[in-house]
Design an enzyme around this catalytic site. Structure first.
Site, PDB file in Angstrom:
ATOM      1  N   THR A 211       0.894  -1.177   0.221  1.00  0.00           N
ATOM      2  CA  THR A 211       0.029   0.019  -0.021  1.00  0.00           C
ATOM      3  C   THR A 211       0.937   1.251   0.168  1.00  0.00           C
ATOM      4  O   THR A 211       1.696   1.427   0.877  1.00  0.00           O
ATOM      5  CB  THR A 211      -0.755   0.011   1.241  1.00  0.00           C
TER       6      THR A 211
ATOM      7  N   ARG B  69      -9.124  12.868   8.757  1.00  0.00           N
ATOM      8  CA  ARG B  69     -10.301  12.359   8.570  1.00  0.00           C
ATOM      9  C   ARG B  69     -11.068  13.012   9.969  1.00  0.00           C
ATOM     10  O   ARG B  69     -10.534  12.714  10.980  1.00  0.00           O
ATOM     11  CB  ARG B  69     -10.319  10.784   8.783  1.00  0.00           C
TER      12      ARG B  69
ATOM     13  N   LYS C 192      -0.859  -1.047  -4.264  1.00  0.00           N
ATOM     14  CA  LYS C 192      -2.361  -0.788  -3.957  1.00  0.00           C
ATOM     15  C   LYS C 192      -2.160   0.882  -3.725  1.00  0.00           C
ATOM     16  O   LYS C 192      -1.259   1.390  -3.031  1.00  0.00           O
ATOM     17  CB  LYS C 192      -2.929  -1.292  -2.799  1.00  0.00           C
TER      18      LYS C 192
ATOM     19  N   ARG D 292      -9.951   8.041   1.758  1.00  0.00           N
ATOM     20  CA  ARG D 292      -9.661   8.418   3.245  1.00  0.00           C
ATOM     21  C   ARG D 292      -8.279   9.076   3.200  1.00  0.00           C
ATOM     22  O   ARG D 292      -7.901   9.689   4.461  1.00  0.00           O
ATOM     23  CB  ARG D 292      -9.440   7.021   4.187  1.00  0.00           C
TER      24      ARG D 292
ATOM     25  N   GLY E  27     -15.969   1.982  -3.738  1.00  0.00           N
ATOM     26  CA  GLY E  27     -17.493   2.421  -4.298  1.00  0.00           C
ATOM     27  C   GLY E  27     -18.230   1.364  -4.767  1.00  0.00           C
ATOM     28  O   GLY E  27     -19.396   1.456  -5.361  1.00  0.00           O
ATOM     29  N   ILE E  28     -17.799   0.017  -5.005  1.00  0.00           N
ATOM     30  CA  ILE E  28     -18.576  -0.985  -5.318  1.00  0.00           C
ATOM     31  C   ILE E  28     -19.773  -1.392  -4.116  1.00  0.00           C
ATOM     32  O   ILE E  28     -19.568  -1.829  -3.096  1.00  0.00           O
ATOM     33  CB  ILE E  28     -17.839  -2.372  -5.408  1.00  0.00           C
TER      34      ILE E  28
END
Length: 351
Positions: free
Chosen positions: A156, A165, A222, A249, A279-280
């Site tokens: 990542t 956040r 990722k 995020r 978003g899936i």
């Protein structure tokens, strides 16, 4: 209440999780524009269905990194599953094993990797890795998960620093108390190094080469959102890309992942596999992503909602609903198998 779609699980989770826990999972960075656009972007994409195609038999199976999975949806790495369900990642692992798909275990799991493997010994798993300031710690984790039979490393790369956040900051005292409790109860966070300032902001492409010296596992990056970085990923010999904005995020104002997908697929030209998260929420979302070139998509928050609803069974239900919706969307679009899904199916809305 009958759980008919993923939104039903979202509503259940919001009602039953504590406010601090719900806010943690739901959080986006800053004004949450990117988080929200991850969902809205799918509504701007239309399908061009083909008819009279004999869809009496359909097959949703596909492969990722050469391994067959039941349909092109896996579980994205998300932290602290024990906040949603007492069994935590053990329940998630069992559910994905039962459905026969890919589960990416988070660095910040609240169950140890050993517990996860013991709970679902035949599951297909990748491990999400951050590069720490202490490279020895990262090295130990790589060797540990490789020895346990994890099949890929998901590096990542979009968190040199943690995004702002706002609700997490507002809830800081309460959430810190929850996390410190988890650290006492579970080995995972302490072993993986949750304390602040462990992630290394100096991470660069040379660390990909360093990882390749440590392991024979495929390395999947990722957090790529541009064609320029996709090309660099290919040049550095990785085996896959997850188009991801970390669920909105991290950097607010970046593109929705489905909007970034096409340029990355066009750049990669089939040299490595391209995946997507963010978003899936429906089977037709999956169909759209696969049509635009994603080999597989990964769900994050919906898996948490499933856990909050009914643990392992809840995650299984979320995956089963997505599978059923994907199969139906395929058939109604005239596709009998995943190989028949292509960009001719897609039309971008003029609205």
């Amino acid at each position: 209440m009958a759980m008919v779609c993923l939104t039903d699980f979202e509503e259940y989770a919001k009602e039953h999780l504590s406010k601090a826990t719900w806010d943690y999972y739901a959080a986006g960075a800053d004004e949450c524009c990117t988080r929200d656009d991850n969902l809205l972007a799918y509504k701007r994409i239309r399908l061009r269905p083909r008819i009279l195609r004999d869809v009496s038999v359909s097959d949703t199976r596909t492969t990722v990194q050469g391994t067959e999975i039941s349909f092109p949806v896996g579980i994205a790495p998300t932290a602290f599953h024990c906040l949603a369900w007492h069994e935590g990642e053990v329940a998630t692992a069992r559910a994905t094993e039962a459905v026969n798909t890919c589960y990416i275990t988070s660095t910040y799991s609240t169950c140890s990797v050993e517990e996860i493997v013991a709970a679902a010994p035949n599951g297909y798993r990748w491990f999400q890795l951050y590069v720490y300031r202490d490279r020895k710690l990262s090295e130990q984790i790589v060797h540990r998960v490789e020895a346990l039979g994890y099949k890929a490393l998901v590096l990542t790369v979009d968190v040199p620093y943690t995004g702002k956040r706002r609700n997490d900051i507002r809830n800081h005292i309460r959430r810190s108390n929850v996390l410190s409790h988890l650290q006492q109860e579970a080995a995972g966070p302490e072993e993986y190094g949750i304390p602040a300032n462990t992630l290394d902001p100096s991470i660069s492409w040379k660390d990909v080469y360093w990882l390749q010296t440590l392991t024979r596992l495929p390395i999947i990056i990722k957090g790529i959102l541009t064609k320029e970085d996709a090309e660099l990923a290919v040049e550095h010999g990785v085996q896959g890309i997850i188009v991801s904005n970390h669920g909105g995020r991290q950097l607010d104002g970046g593109p929705a992942t489905i909007d970034a997908l096409s340029e990355i697929v066009d750049t990669v030209q089939g040299r490595i596999e391209v995946y997507l998260d963010g978003g899936i929420r429906t089977g037709s979302d999956v169909l759209k992503a696969v049509a635009l070139g994603a080999k597989c998509v990964f769900i994050g928050r919906p898996a948490i909602w499933g856990l909050a609803y009914k643990g392992e069974e809840g995650v299984r239900e979320v995956l089963q609903i997505l599978n059923d919706e994907f199969r139906l969307s395929m058939a109604l679009s005239g596709c009998r198998n995943v190989a028949e899904i292509n960009r001719n199916l897609i039309q971008f809305s003029k609205l």
